[in-house]
Design an enzyme around this catalytic site. Sequence first.
Site, PDB file in Angstrom:
ATOM      1  N   ALA A 118      61.783  -3.920  34.335  1.00 21.01           N
ATOM      2  CA  ALA A 118      60.598  -3.363  34.987  1.00 21.01           C
ATOM      3  C   ALA A 118      59.824  -4.398  35.792  1.00 21.01           C
ATOM      4  O   ALA A 118      58.998  -4.036  36.632  1.00 21.01           O
ATOM      5  CB  ALA A 118      59.695  -2.731  33.934  1.00 21.01           C
TER       6      ALA A 118
ATOM      7  N   ARG B 206      68.245  -9.387  37.756  1.00 20.83           N
ATOM      8  CA  ARG B 206      69.139 -10.532  37.913  1.00 20.83           C
ATOM      9  C   ARG B 206      70.576 -10.061  38.036  1.00 20.83           C
ATOM     10  O   ARG B 206      70.931  -8.989  37.540  1.00 20.83           O
ATOM     11  CB  ARG B 206      68.985 -11.519  36.760  1.00 20.83           C
ATOM     12  CG  ARG B 206      69.169 -10.966  35.396  1.00 20.83           C
ATOM     13  CD  ARG B 206      68.248 -11.679  34.390  1.00 20.83           C
ATOM     14  NE  ARG B 206      67.789 -10.755  33.378  1.00 20.83           N
ATOM     15  CZ  ARG B 206      66.685 -10.016  33.487  1.00 20.83           C
ATOM     16  NH1 ARG B 206      65.950 -10.071  34.563  1.00 20.83           N
ATOM     17  NH2 ARG B 206      66.326  -9.199  32.533  1.00 20.83           N
TER      18      ARG B 206
ATOM     19  N   ASP C  41      69.272   0.172  30.017  1.00 28.07           N
ATOM     20  CA  ASP C  41      69.356  -1.225  29.584  1.00 28.07           C
ATOM     21  C   ASP C  41      69.284  -1.378  28.064  1.00 28.07           C
ATOM     22  O   ASP C  41      69.896  -2.287  27.495  1.00 28.07           O
ATOM     23  CB  ASP C  41      68.309  -2.098  30.280  1.00 28.07           C
ATOM     24  CG  ASP C  41      66.882  -1.574  30.179  1.00 28.07           C
ATOM     25  OD1 ASP C  41      66.636  -0.610  29.413  1.00 28.07           O
ATOM     26  OD2 ASP C  41      65.997  -2.125  30.865  1.00 28.07           O
TER      27      ASP C  41
ATOM     28  N   SER D 142      61.545  -7.707  36.727  1.00 29.09           N
ATOM     29  CA  SER D 142      62.466  -8.579  37.455  1.00 29.09           C
ATOM     30  C   SER D 142      63.891  -8.074  37.278  1.00 29.09           C
ATOM     31  O   SER D 142      64.183  -7.282  36.382  1.00 29.09           O
ATOM     32  CB  SER D 142      62.370 -10.025  36.955  1.00 29.09           C
ATOM     33  OG  SER D 142      62.841 -10.121  35.622  1.00 29.09           O
TER      34      SER D 142
ATOM     35  N   GLY E 121      64.987 -10.873  26.399  1.00 30.40           N
ATOM     36  CA  GLY E 121      64.194 -11.999  26.897  1.00 30.40           C
ATOM     37  C   GLY E 121      63.011 -12.351  26.028  1.00 30.40           C
ATOM     38  O   GLY E 121      62.582 -13.510  25.996  1.00 30.40           O
TER      39      GLY E 121
END
Length: 504
Positions: free
Chosen positions: A14, A18, A248, A16, A417
């Site tokens: 939401a 990658r 995710d 970032s 994270g």
Amino acid sequence: MSHSSAVLAFDMGASSGRALLGEIAASPDGGSQGILKITEIHRFANVPVQFGEHMHWNTPMLLQEVKNGIRKAFQAGYAPVSYGIDSWGVDYGLIDRNGELIGIPYHYRDPRTEGMVEETCSQVGRERLFQESGLQFMPFNTIFQLNAMRKASSPMLDIADALLLTPDLINYFLTGVKACEFTMATTTQLYHVRQRKWNEPLIEELGLNPSMFIEPVEPGTWIGNLSGSTAKELGVPPIRAIAVASHDTESAVVAVPASSSSFAYLVCGTWSLLGTEMKEPLLHPDVLKEDFSNEGGAFNTFQLLKNIMGLWILQECKRLWDHQGLDYGYGDLVRLAEEEEAFRSFIQPDDLRFMNPADMISEIQTYCRETGQPVPESTGAMVRCILESLAFRYREVLESMERLTGTRYEGLHMVGGGIQNELLCRFTANALGRTVWAGPVEASAIGNMLVQFIANGALASREEGIELVKRSFPLAVYDPEADSEWNAMFSKYQAATRERQVSG
């Protein structure tokens, strides 16, 4: 595994996104079994855009950043044979009959869904909606977003030919193929988990067009290749697009290095998702009462889980401190929190006032004032309040889940994270009075890769994938310290947060 069997995983959160390149490489110790080697190819911010009163995703930018990631992978000398995209759930784009995007997709924090849970439940029945969808009542679920559009007589619904959830939408623009992936479909609250298909009677009752909804495919399905025009634009071969477990959370669960099929996990990031894996959805009335979700998972599983507001609360405070010119890194914030008095004040992280306030810091202070607690004034006191409250909330939800499943879990696997915040991991072990196993950090991207490897034939099974994760990413282990003190303070937390659960 050869260099040319690499896969490319796009993990879009939401805040970032990658692109990570995954290869099964030789073990550094010369062992016969390989390890998973991950290389970050590209990283980008994901910043919503405000148009007037409404909040939207910057979807064209997200598409461009995914293209940049694919291009960069080949420019760096890699040759991924496939790519997969995972992202947050519930959000979507509408496609017209000419195959073009209608408008700019709304952000799940847009205020248009205020009151829609109550209105929709009064329309179709709360118990029925749970029994058919299995989902926790969250105001941003797709059903409530669409009902808000219908209520506003949005002309977009009149011309929509297909609804594509975020990863499917990006894949469509890359491949030209409209597809719908199963795990993401189950986040809409319009998928019938008992019948394993779209809930057409409900969709029609809400005045929506059932033909907008594409038949879901299972994670691991090859949905197509990069289109000729996309491949030409990027100067790359037309690599395969794999529908991974594109929600995710479900990708992260694929990568949990559990030693048993019965385990509790916490996917820790902007949101915290605490749950356990099941073979079938659990639709007992107590699951509705406790406000848990049954989300579709990879490999014919369902995830019994609960959404918890998570580190969003801290991220918003940090954003405000940044605007004030207080340039704190997350390490600074943890250090300041450690210096503060313990157990001074608590919040209920899932109170809807913390969903998207204009000023998170003052919202927390108001909450503490209203509940007769000391008001956190310093930065460290604010951070400590948030982290202790999250740890106790995790205990509350874990114990609730144990009552629902009749299972006691020996500890908690934390992935994502958020586990880089070691103080939160320590606090969680203390609050639970049980071991926390933390890792891997990039769980969603790793689960994304594992599904691709299995689809491409590089791995034989999920079990082989889990062994690969265990060999490749050491776990940090947090055993409880001073848990008797934490145990005593749990009742203080509950007293401060009683009657302030998320209401549906």
